[in-house]
Enzyme design. Sequence first.
Site, PDB file in Angstrom:
ATOM      1  CB  CYS A 151      -0.960  -0.027   1.176  1.00  0.00           C
ATOM      2  SG  CYS A 151      -0.202  -0.495   2.744  1.00  0.00           S
TER       3      CYS A 151
HETATM    4  N1  LIG Z   1      -4.253  -3.890   5.179  1.00  0.00           N
HETATM    5  C1  LIG Z   1      -3.680  -3.225   4.187  1.00  0.00           C
HETATM    6  O1  LIG Z   1      -3.784  -1.998   4.072  1.00  0.00           O
HETATM    7  C2  LIG Z   1      -2.882  -3.977   3.139  1.00  0.00           C
HETATM    8  C3  LIG Z   1      -2.538  -3.279   1.959  1.00  0.00           C
HETATM    9  C4  LIG Z   1      -1.777  -3.957   1.002  1.00  0.00           C
HETATM   10  C5  LIG Z   1      -1.394  -5.272   1.212  1.00  0.00           C
HETATM   11  N2  LIG Z   1      -1.738  -5.882   2.367  1.00  0.00           N
HETATM   12  C6  LIG Z   1      -1.329  -7.279   2.533  1.00  0.00           C
HETATM   13  O2  LIG Z   1      -2.479  -8.102   2.298  1.00  0.00           O
HETATM   14  C7  LIG Z   1      -2.455  -9.242   3.165  1.00  0.00           C
HETATM   15  C8  LIG Z   1      -3.747  -9.263   3.976  1.00  0.00           C
HETATM   16  O3  LIG Z   1      -3.800  -8.077   4.756  1.00  0.00           O
HETATM   17  P1  LIG Z   1      -5.031  -7.755   5.725  1.00  0.00           P
HETATM   18  O4  LIG Z   1      -4.804  -6.389   6.237  1.00  0.00           O
HETATM   19  O5  LIG Z   1      -6.323  -8.088   5.048  1.00  0.00           O
HETATM   20  O6  LIG Z   1      -4.748  -8.814   6.890  1.00  0.00           O
HETATM   21  P2  LIG Z   1      -5.758  -9.338   7.994  1.00  0.00           P
HETATM   22  O7  LIG Z   1      -6.884  -8.380   8.147  1.00  0.00           O
HETATM   23  O8  LIG Z   1      -4.941  -9.668   9.179  1.00  0.00           O
HETATM   24  O9  LIG Z   1      -6.336 -10.691   7.354  1.00  0.00           O
HETATM   25  C9  LIG Z   1      -5.571 -11.854   7.220  1.00  0.00           C
HETATM   26  C10 LIG Z   1      -6.407 -12.943   6.564  1.00  0.00           C
HETATM   27  O10 LIG Z   1      -5.630 -14.152   6.490  1.00  0.00           O
HETATM   28  C11 LIG Z   1      -6.276 -15.193   7.239  1.00  0.00           C
HETATM   29  N3  LIG Z   1      -5.233 -15.891   8.002  1.00  0.00           N
HETATM   30  C12 LIG Z   1      -4.507 -15.396   9.044  1.00  0.00           C
HETATM   31  N4  LIG Z   1      -3.582 -16.301   9.439  1.00  0.00           N
HETATM   32  C13 LIG Z   1      -3.758 -17.398   8.653  1.00  0.00           C
HETATM   33  C14 LIG Z   1      -3.140 -18.681   8.590  1.00  0.00           C
HETATM   34  N5  LIG Z   1      -2.127 -19.020   9.419  1.00  0.00           N
HETATM   35  N6  LIG Z   1      -3.566 -19.559   7.653  1.00  0.00           N
HETATM   36  C15 LIG Z   1      -4.581 -19.229   6.809  1.00  0.00           C
HETATM   37  N7  LIG Z   1      -5.224 -18.055   6.839  1.00  0.00           N
HETATM   38  C16 LIG Z   1      -4.801 -17.127   7.736  1.00  0.00           C
HETATM   39  C17 LIG Z   1      -7.299 -14.497   8.123  1.00  0.00           C
HETATM   40  O11 LIG Z   1      -8.499 -15.253   8.259  1.00  0.00           O
HETATM   41  P3  LIG Z   1      -8.708 -16.418   9.313  1.00  0.00           P
HETATM   42  O12 LIG Z   1      -7.843 -16.098  10.506  1.00  0.00           O
HETATM   43  O13 LIG Z   1     -10.178 -16.369   9.604  1.00  0.00           O
HETATM   44  O14 LIG Z   1      -8.291 -17.667   8.577  1.00  0.00           O
HETATM   45  C18 LIG Z   1      -7.668 -13.263   7.300  1.00  0.00           C
HETATM   46  O15 LIG Z   1      -8.658 -13.594   6.359  1.00  0.00           O
HETATM   47  C19 LIG Z   1      -1.192  -9.101   4.018  1.00  0.00           C
HETATM   48  O16 LIG Z   1      -0.145  -9.850   3.461  1.00  0.00           O
HETATM   49  C20 LIG Z   1      -0.860  -7.614   3.942  1.00  0.00           C
HETATM   50  O17 LIG Z   1       0.536  -7.385   4.070  1.00  0.00           O
HETATM   51  C21 LIG Z   1      -2.490  -5.284   3.328  1.00  0.00           C
END
Ligand SMILES: NC(=O)c1ccc[n+]([C@@H]2O[C@H](COP(=O)([O-])OP(=O)(O)OC[C@H]3O[C@@H](n4cnc5c(N)ncnc54)[C@H](OP(=O)(O)O)[C@@H]3O)[C@@H](O)[C@H]2O)c1
Length: 309
Positions: free
Chosen positions: A130
């Site tokens: 981001c």
């Molecule tokens: N947030 C941002 O602004 C942003 C921007 C660009 C890129 N990103 C990237 O996008 C990715 C997701 O970000 P996010 O902010 O959406 O994260 P998040 O809110 O923490 O969501 C993580 C997701 O992964 C799942 N998860 C967590 N641990 C897991 C495991 N061990 N095995 C399988 N599933 C697992 C969680 O669901 P369950 O626990 O229910 O399985 C949840 O759906 C990250 O890599 C982040 O660096 C984020």
Amino acid sequence: MPSPYTVALIGARGYVGRELIRLIEAHPALELVHAASRGLAGRPVAELTPTHQGGLRFVTTDPEAPIDADVVFLALPNGLSEAYVARCRPEALLIDLSTDHRFAPGWVYGFTERDHPALRGARRISNPGCYATAMQCALWPILDHLASRPVCFGVSGYSGAGTRPTPKNDPKRLADNLLPYHPAGHFHEGEVSHHLGQPVRFLPHVAAFFRGIHLTATARLKAPMTLEQVQEIYKSAYAQAPFVRVIDELPEVKNIAHQNHAEVGLHVSSDGLELTAMSTVDNLLKGAASQAIQNLNAALGFDQAEGLR
Ligand SMILES: NC(=O)c1ccc[n+]([C@@H]2O[C@H](COP(=O)([O-])OP(=O)(O)OC[C@H]3O[C@@H](n4cnc5c(N)ncnc54)[C@H](OP(=O)(O)O)[C@@H]3O)[C@@H](O)[C@H]2O)c1
């Protein structure tokens, strides 16, 4: 591949995953068939994402089973994607939103505005971070004119830290506060330096608003330029880019929240030698989910704005 393309979303409960559910369903050529969440397994997708019209329920992805979809979005925490990649069809289109493949051979990096030609036909796409998107929006058009390493001061809303509790998304810690972190060596510093071919310094912060990034980049120019000359360079670089707007004012976070586009505003010092380029993006959209859809469109040969209008 057939159309509609079947889509699996791994990491569907997260902040990025929720946006992807909505955008996949708004895309006329995509059909969401698999939404993986361990925490919400068995619950209707419509409970989390009210725009969902079908009766899909969240599932736990069987770690041994193949992922049977034409398109797979990986929106997992960093470091977990490899096991899932191995279980996708070789010809499937994979878009990884984590950091895991941003330097990986065989993966196309997708800052769409610059990388559009390389994305065409790609089957393994690494979506930019981001902050990295905000920095590249602010700096990419002007690189040839820079005389110094740009310094980038960024402030993100706390959704950037995901749903897992940390000090960076703790409302009590953030109230009436601005939290600096990783003042040197943040992952996005290396990512942007690598993909721009220009070393940058990056100073990240998190604030108490939920979504959006404000990024201020400053650098010396090789020769004096007027604001109009600089604006012309940016406007011409983004002339064919529906999701980057070069504006005459300085950009503000609230104007891009819930929007698919970035805004870039510019300032030049009175001697014409000091550039300030500011960009704003919604970290969950242009900084993640909507750029992933732009990249999918580029890979599959659709108009860049398909499903995002
Ligand atoms: N947030 C941002 O602004 C942003 C921007 C660009 C890129 N990103 C990237 O996008 C990715 C997701 O970000 P996010 O902010 O959406 O994260 P998040 O809110 O923490 O969501 C993580 C997701 O992964 C799942 N998860 C967590 N641990 C897991 C495991 N061990 N095995 C399988 N599933 C697992 C969680 O669901 P369950 O626990 O229910 O399985 C949840 O759906 C990250 O890599 C982040 O660096 C984020």
